[in-house]
Design an enzyme around this catalytic site. Structure first.
Site, PDB file in Angstrom:
ATOM      1  N   GLY A  75      -0.493  -1.561   1.492  1.00  0.00           N
ATOM      2  CA  GLY A  75      -0.353  -3.012   1.660  1.00  0.00           C
ATOM      3  C   GLY A  75       0.349  -3.442   2.942  1.00  0.00           C
ATOM      4  O   GLY A  75      -0.175  -4.243   3.710  1.00  0.00           O
TER       5      GLY A  75
ATOM      6  N   GLU B  45      -7.150   5.809  -2.616  1.00  0.00           N
ATOM      7  CA  GLU B  45      -6.763   6.829  -3.590  1.00  0.00           C
ATOM      8  C   GLU B  45      -7.863   7.020  -4.640  1.00  0.00           C
ATOM      9  O   GLU B  45      -8.075   8.112  -5.132  1.00  0.00           O
ATOM     10  CB  GLU B  45      -5.442   6.415  -4.263  1.00  0.00           C
TER      11      GLU B  45
ATOM     12  N   HIS C 154       2.506   9.888  -3.908  1.00  0.00           N
ATOM     13  CA  HIS C 154       1.450   9.297  -3.052  1.00  0.00           C
ATOM     14  C   HIS C 154       0.578  10.383  -2.429  1.00  0.00           C
ATOM     15  O   HIS C 154      -0.024  10.174  -1.369  1.00  0.00           O
ATOM     16  CB  HIS C 154       2.042   8.459  -1.894  1.00  0.00           C
TER      17      HIS C 154
ATOM     18  N   HIS D  35       2.879   5.651   4.356  1.00  0.00           N
ATOM     19  CA  HIS D  35       2.285   4.878   3.259  1.00  0.00           C
ATOM     20  C   HIS D  35       3.303   3.806   2.887  1.00  0.00           C
ATOM     21  O   HIS D  35       4.312   4.093   2.240  1.00  0.00           O
ATOM     22  CB  HIS D  35       1.980   5.808   2.072  1.00  0.00           C
TER      23      HIS D  35
ATOM     24  N   ASN E 215      -6.392   4.547 -13.215  1.00  0.00           N
ATOM     25  CA  ASN E 215      -4.953   4.610 -12.957  1.00  0.00           C
ATOM     26  C   ASN E 215      -4.260   3.814 -14.060  1.00  0.00           C
ATOM     27  O   ASN E 215      -4.266   2.588 -14.050  1.00  0.00           O
ATOM     28  CB  ASN E 215      -4.674   4.007 -11.572  1.00  0.00           C
TER      29      ASN E 215
ATOM     30  N   GLY F  83       1.510  -1.285   5.505  1.00  0.00           N
ATOM     31  CA  GLY F  83       1.008  -0.498   6.641  1.00  0.00           C
ATOM     32  C   GLY F  83      -0.306  -1.037   7.183  1.00  0.00           C
ATOM     33  O   GLY F  83      -0.548  -1.011   8.389  1.00  0.00           O
TER      34      GLY F  83
ATOM     35  N   ARG G 199      13.106  -0.585  -4.204  1.00  0.00           N
ATOM     36  CA  ARG G 199      13.880   0.665  -4.285  1.00  0.00           C
ATOM     37  C   ARG G 199      14.737   0.855  -3.044  1.00  0.00           C
ATOM     38  O   ARG G 199      14.304   0.545  -1.936  1.00  0.00           O
ATOM     39  CB  ARG G 199      12.935   1.870  -4.420  1.00  0.00           C
TER      40      ARG G 199
ATOM     41  N   ARG H   6      -5.474   9.347 -12.522  1.00  0.00           N
ATOM     42  CA  ARG H   6      -4.298   9.564 -11.688  1.00  0.00           C
ATOM     43  C   ARG H   6      -3.138   9.936 -12.602  1.00  0.00           C
ATOM     44  O   ARG H   6      -2.837   9.227 -13.567  1.00  0.00           O
ATOM     45  CB  ARG H   6      -3.952   8.281 -10.950  1.00  0.00           C
TER      46      ARG H   6
ATOM     47  N   LYS I 260      -5.995   0.255 -14.157  1.00  0.00           N
ATOM     48  CA  LYS I 260      -6.917  -0.083 -13.067  1.00  0.00           C
ATOM     49  C   LYS I 260      -8.079   0.896 -13.105  1.00  0.00           C
ATOM     50  O   LYS I 260      -7.875   2.081 -13.411  1.00  0.00           O
ATOM     51  CB  LYS I 260      -6.207   0.056 -11.710  1.00  0.00           C
TER      52      LYS I 260
HETATM   53  P1  ADP Z   1       1.599  -0.876  -4.421  1.00  0.00           P
HETATM   54  O1  ADP Z   1       0.203  -0.320  -4.538  1.00  0.00           O
HETATM   55  O2  ADP Z   1       2.642   0.135  -4.109  1.00  0.00           O
HETATM   56  O3  ADP Z   1       1.990  -1.831  -5.505  1.00  0.00           O
HETATM   57  P2  ADP Z   1       0.537  -2.252  -2.079  1.00  0.00           P
HETATM   58  O4  ADP Z   1       0.020  -1.111  -1.296  1.00  0.00           O
HETATM   59  O5  ADP Z   1      -0.432  -3.174  -2.717  1.00  0.00           O
HETATM   60  O6  ADP Z   1       1.631  -1.794  -3.131  1.00  0.00           O
HETATM   61  O7  ADP Z   1       1.481  -3.115  -1.102  1.00  0.00           O
HETATM   62  C1  ADP Z   1       2.173  -4.233  -1.506  1.00  0.00           C
HETATM   63  C2  ADP Z   1       2.905  -4.788  -0.289  1.00  0.00           C
HETATM   64  O8  ADP Z   1       1.931  -5.099   0.721  1.00  0.00           O
HETATM   65  C3  ADP Z   1       3.688  -6.062  -0.544  1.00  0.00           C
HETATM   66  O9  ADP Z   1       4.965  -5.969   0.046  1.00  0.00           O
HETATM   67  C4  ADP Z   1       2.877  -7.094   0.194  1.00  0.00           C
HETATM   68  O10 ADP Z   1       3.691  -8.084   0.719  1.00  0.00           O
HETATM   69  C5  ADP Z   1       2.264  -6.302   1.321  1.00  0.00           C
HETATM   70  N1  ADP Z   1       1.124  -7.020   1.884  1.00  0.00           N
HETATM   71  C6  ADP Z   1      -0.069  -7.235   1.336  1.00  0.00           C
HETATM   72  N2  ADP Z   1      -0.824  -8.033   2.131  1.00  0.00           N
HETATM   73  C7  ADP Z   1      -0.045  -8.341   3.199  1.00  0.00           C
HETATM   74  C8  ADP Z   1      -0.219  -9.137   4.376  1.00  0.00           C
HETATM   75  N3  ADP Z   1      -1.363  -9.790   4.587  1.00  0.00           N
HETATM   76  N4  ADP Z   1       0.798  -9.200   5.268  1.00  0.00           N
HETATM   77  C9  ADP Z   1       1.954  -8.546   5.046  1.00  0.00           C
HETATM   78  N5  ADP Z   1       2.177  -7.794   3.955  1.00  0.00           N
HETATM   79  C10 ADP Z   1       1.199  -7.686   3.049  1.00  0.00           C
END
Ligand code: ADP
Length: 392
Positions: free
Chosen positions: A326, A378, A177, A203, A7, A328, A236, A88, A14
């Site tokens: 993250g 993913e 996504h 997501h 990615n 969810g 956003r 990706r 990554k």
């Molecule tokens: P992306 O891949 O879109 O950059 P992620 O799927 O890694 O994002 O999600 C990032 C989000 O997940 C951030 O808002 C972060 O605060 C949240 N997050 C990660 N771990 C936790 C946790 N333990 N509790 C609450 N939120 C979390």
């Protein structure tokens, strides 16, 4: 057989190396700050992180270092062990209805879609070219964020704008996504034992989107022409009246581009709370009685519920809501409040299960509509696509 899933972003790359078909992760890592003197390359080997600071001025060097690191860290003995690389790619437009084996023609088409994804597709192409250069005899496959949503019908993907904008410029909803929505909805159908299941996937990461999946097909999704549309996210805004652009640009003497940038980078959680784009801070703030943090949370919950209600109606029913990414996967407060907001659909939260992590059902046994946490993957989807296309 080893397959690499990649990615590539504008300043990061990554990667995850899989043993296939067992889907075991052999190693994963990330190169950050590409283009800078103080770039960082990290490899995860046997649960341990190996980090190195280096000058990495472009993706070509980043890829060479990744490949060198695979050998020097004794993850592989020779490059011949890598049988395929999956990339990706964010925007596949209407042209890519499937993943594609990369050749000059495919690269030209990905380049042709840059207007629709000016921030993402150029970085994706840079990653592809760097790997083709480093591993010229290894098949490379492009896996698009958009293809899963190509099953949407016109009523779902068209905007009610002059039709010529669609014909001339490709102005329509594409959705993103896709690999995550596909992975999670397939897993949900498996758990439910029902290939025809109607599922809504939330997501929720830094970027966030909702997808309605009916019998394995995406029928609608919240992101649009770009990832800006839909629910509010980390930075956003999600949906706003486009007239906001004109008002703010005239009041603050900014160009439309500058205001659009603020809708992408200074809005969402960050904009409403005024202090953070991170859900952990928002939830802490809310628990401490910070009203702006509460608003950031509550506005997002309301918008997510709006989409769930609308997709329930559009699909004519619902078997399960799935939470992933993250937020969810890790924020019980968000799941709790979303489920509370859509309770009328016949969904009952199991408060104890909701506090736990990992794949599980978080609705009660008697709940008419089920709710699940399903961690997304993913990268494994990309590796699966490489195997699928190579065996054709
Ligand atoms: P992306 O891949 O879109 O950059 P992620 O799927 O890694 O994002 O999600 C990032 C989000 O997940 C951030 O808002 C972060 O605060 C949240 N997050 C990660 N771990 C936790 C946790 N333990 N509790 C609450 N939120 C979390």
């Amino acid at each position: 057989m080893k397959i690499l899933a990649v990615n590539a972003g504008s300043s990061s790359l990554k990667f995850q190396l899989f043993e296939m078909p067992s889907e075991e992760v052999v190693t994963s890592g990330i190169v950050e700050r590409i283009g800078y003197d103080n770039a960082i390359i990290t490899f995860k080997v046997n649960g341990e992180k190996i980090k190195e600071d280096k000058q990495i001025l472009n993706h070509k060097t980043a890829v060479e270092l990744v490949i060198h690191g695979l050998i020097s860290n004794k993850i592989i003995e020779s490059l011949d062990e890598i049988k395929g690389v999956g990339h990706r790619v964010v925007q596949g437009g209407e042209y890519f209805k499937n993943s594609a084996v990369i050749d000059e023609d495919v690269i030209a088409h990905i380049r042709g879609l840059i207007d629709l994804a000016p921030l993402h597709n150029p970085a994706n192409i840079t990653g592809i070219e760097a790997f083709r250069n480093a591993l010229p005899n290894v098949p490379q496959i492009a896996v698009f964020d958009t293809t899963f949503h190509q099953t949407m019908t016109e009523d779902a993907y068209l905007y009610a704008v002059p039709y010529e904008w669609y014909e001339k410029y490709g102005v329509r909803k594409y959705g993103f996504h896709g690999t995550s929505h596909q992975y999670v909805s397939e897993r949900a159908a498996e758990i439910l034992g029902n290939k025809k299941a109607k599922v809504i996937v939330c997501h929720l990461g830094n970027g966030a989107s909702i997808c309605a999946v009916d019998g394995g097909k995406s029928v609608d999704t919240s992101m649009g022409l770009t990832p800006l549309e839909g629910i509010p996210m980390g930075t956003r805004s999600g949906n706003v009246d486009p007239a906001v652009l004109m008002l703010v640009s005239s009041k603050e003497d900014k160009t439309y581009g500058e205001v659009l940038d603020e809708l992408n980078k200074k809005s969402g959680y960050l904009g409403l709370s005024g202090f953070s784009n991170d859900s952990r801070d928002i939830i802490d703030g809310m628990n401490e009685g910070n009203h702006r943090a509460y608003l950031a949370h509550q506005v997002q919950v309301k918008r997510i519920a709006d989409y769930i209600g609308s997709y329930y109606v559009y699909m004519g029913g619902l078997d399960a809501i799935c939470f992933t990414a993250g937020i969810g996967e890790n924020a019980p407060e968000v799941r709790r409040d979303v489920i509370k907001a859509v309770k009328v659909l016949g969904i009952e939260l199991d408060a104890a299960e909701n506090q736990k992590r990992g794949e599980r059902m978080i609705s009660t046994k008697d709940s008419k509509v089920k709710a699940y946490i399903i961690p997304t993957n993913e990268e494994v989807m990309i590796a699966r696509e490489v195997i699928r296309l190579e065996s054709k």
